[in-house]
Design a protein around this motif. Structure first.
Motif, PDB file in Angstrom:
ATOM      1  N   GLU A 223       0.857  -1.187   0.000  1.00 26.14           N
ATOM      2  CA  GLU A 223       0.000   0.000   0.000  1.00 26.14           C
ATOM      3  C   GLU A 223       0.892   1.236   0.000  1.00 26.14           C
ATOM      4  OE1 GLU A 223      -3.495  -0.329   2.817  1.00 26.14           O
ATOM      5  OE2 GLU A 223      -2.479  -2.230   3.185  1.00 26.14           O
ATOM      6  N   THR A 253      -5.252 -14.898   3.676  1.00 24.66           N
ATOM      7  CA  THR A 253      -5.103 -13.469   3.964  1.00 24.66           C
ATOM      8  C   THR A 253      -5.911 -13.080   5.200  1.00 24.66           C
ATOM      9  OG1 THR A 253      -5.523 -11.225   3.145  1.00 24.66           O
ATOM     10  CG2 THR A 253      -6.981 -12.921   2.336  1.00 24.66           C
ATOM     11  N   ASN A 254      -5.398 -12.102   5.974  1.00 19.80           N
ATOM     12  CA  ASN A 254      -6.183 -11.699   7.152  1.00 19.80           C
ATOM     13  C   ASN A 254      -7.197 -10.605   6.813  1.00 19.80           C
ATOM     14  OD1 ASN A 254      -4.177  -9.819   6.828  1.00 19.80           O
ATOM     15  ND2 ASN A 254      -3.010 -10.521   8.621  1.00 19.80           N
ATOM     16  N   ARG A 255      -7.274 -10.211   5.512  1.00 17.09           N
ATOM     17  CA  ARG A 255      -8.391  -9.382   5.059  1.00 17.09           C
ATOM     18  C   ARG A 255      -9.325 -10.307   4.285  1.00 17.09           C
ATOM     19  NH1 ARG A 255      -3.827  -6.428   2.725  1.00 17.09           N
ATOM     20  NH2 ARG A 255      -3.306  -4.610   3.964  1.00 17.09           N
ATOM     21  N   THR A 256     -10.421  -9.746   3.753  1.00 16.06           N
ATOM     22  CA  THR A 256     -11.212 -10.576   2.836  1.00 16.06           C
ATOM     23  C   THR A 256     -10.518 -10.519   1.474  1.00 16.06           C
ATOM     24  OG1 THR A 256     -12.604  -8.788   1.995  1.00 16.06           O
ATOM     25  CG2 THR A 256     -13.335  -9.868   4.032  1.00 16.06           C
ATOM     26  N   GLN A 259     -11.304  -7.242  -0.217  1.00 20.55           N
ATOM     27  CA  GLN A 259     -10.569  -6.089   0.330  1.00 20.55           C
ATOM     28  C   GLN A 259      -9.152  -6.035  -0.244  1.00 20.55           C
ATOM     29  OE1 GLN A 259     -10.887  -6.952   4.518  1.00 20.55           O
ATOM     30  NE2 GLN A 259     -12.492  -5.436   4.871  1.00 20.55           N
ATOM     31  N   GLU A 260      -8.497  -7.182  -0.257  1.00 20.71           N
ATOM     32  CA  GLU A 260      -7.110  -7.212  -0.730  1.00 20.71           C
ATOM     33  C   GLU A 260      -7.049  -6.881  -2.224  1.00 20.71           C
ATOM     34  OE1 GLU A 260      -3.188  -9.968  -0.107  1.00 20.71           O
ATOM     35  OE2 GLU A 260      -4.665  -9.672   1.456  1.00 20.71           O
ATOM     36  N   ILE A 263      -7.475  -3.124  -2.763  1.00 20.75           N
ATOM     37  CA  ILE A 263      -6.271  -2.333  -2.434  1.00 20.75           C
ATOM     38  C   ILE A 263      -5.278  -2.412  -3.598  1.00 20.75           C
ATOM     39  CG2 ILE A 263      -4.280  -2.127  -0.883  1.00 20.75           C
ATOM     40  CD1 ILE A 263      -6.175  -3.324   1.326  1.00 20.75           C
TER      41      ILE A 263
END
Length: 331
Positions: A223, A253-256, A259-260, A263
């Motif tokens: 990011e 991944t610790n996001r969905t 979401q990843e 980004i």
């Protein structure tokens, strides 16, 4: 040497083109002629510094330590309208996808995209005109000629944008290098930590019926890459050349996944909005850890309108399906 130390995608070179030869101010003289007219020839032009595309090259390693490139000077004109010899041109062979920029202004001058394509990087000075050009009714015997133009000296930047069919886009540790090592003969350095890949790794992927395509593992985006954070901008430019962008998001991944993916997408858009027009495919990597039930749940949350495939490079799961999807997008 590893591919990392061999891969050079940026060089800064001082280019000096040749000076043009002086024109001659000679007056014709021989046994029969004591007061002949002007017959001084033109000076030869100075040598150019020229870039030439070479499809066999994939790096600019051979130019890394060559800081100064100097072309030859043109020779002076002679009597009997003899022109001076042109200065020696200096050719620099570069990989396809090389962009030439003025180091001072940052202006892009041209791009080399074809094998054998030549472009003048720094022009040689023009040769001076001989005195016969200046003969007129009022000036029958001009005793002067033009000097040659001086050559140019400029710092130039050569940047390589990797030409590949598929560009792998993902955060560090998304499994891109592992996928490349499984689908091609490339042997990227693989380790379980962020930013293992510091240069693009290229691999040729074999497909059905002896067909193949080129895949580039572009170093991990973080990011803020589009603002030049981390290793960002230097690597994002390699994505511009790819036909298809393969987004890789790990199943753990610790996001969905969405979401990843979002980004990654916004980083690309901030860098260059035109990248949004390229076909995109989503691969959910490391999916050998998922059971059927979990996979069905995840499918509900995937970004809409993007073809996707669940893969595991280690377990060889979904690899052929991924190749089929990619091939369809390339052709």
């Amino acid at each position: 040497m590893s591919q990392g130390s061999n891969f050079v995608d940026y060089v800064k070179i001082c280019c000096r083109s040749g000076r043009g030869g002086a024109g001659s101010a000679h007056l014709h003289r021989d046994i029969l002629t004591s007061k002949g007219g002007p017959d001084g020839g033109d000076g030869g032009r100075g040598g150019h510094v020229i870039l030439k595309g070479n499809s066999q090259l994939w790096t600019m390693l051979h130019l890394k330590y060559r800081k100064h490139v100097i072309a030859g000077d043109g020779e002076s004109g002679g009597s009997s309208l003899r022109s001076g010899k042109t200065g020696r041109d200096e050719f620099l062979e570069v990989p396809l996808g090389t962009i030439a920029k003025d180091a001072e202004t940052g202006e892009i001058l041209f791009e080399i995209t074809a094998d054998g394509q030549t472009e003048i990087l720094t022009s040689g000075g023009r040769g001076g005109l001989g005195n016969w050009h200046f003969k007129s009714s009022t000036q029958q015997t001009p005793r002067f000629a033009q000097p040659g133009e001086t050559g140019q000296e400029q710092w130039m930047i050569l940047e390589l944008k990797v030409l590949a069919d598929v560009g792998l886009v993902g955060f560090p540790n998304a499994g891109k290098s592992t996928l490349l090592s499984v689908v091609s003969a490339a042997k990227p350095e693989i380790a379980d930590y962020a930013f293992t890949t510091l240069v693009p790794n290229l691999g040729i992927v074999s497909y059905r019926d002896n067909r193949s395509f080129v895949m580039a593992d572009i170093p991990g985006i973080i990011e803020g890459a589009s603002q030049g954070k981390g290793l960002g901008l230097r690597f994002l430019r390699h994505i511009e050349r790819n036909s298809v962008l393969l987004f890789m998001v790990p199943a753990d991944t610790n996001r969905t996944i969405e979401q990843e993916y979002s980004i990654l997408l916004s980083e690309l858009e901030d860098y260059n909005p035109e990248l949004m027009h390229k076909p995109r495919i989503l691969a959910i990597s490391k999916s050998d850890v998922l059971d059927e039930e979990l996979m069905e749940e995840m499918k509900q949350e995937l970004p809409a309108g993007v073809p996707y495939v669940f893969i595991s490079s280690v377990a060889q799961k979904g690899i052929q399906e991924l190749k089929d999807l990619l091939w369809k997008s390339i052709v």
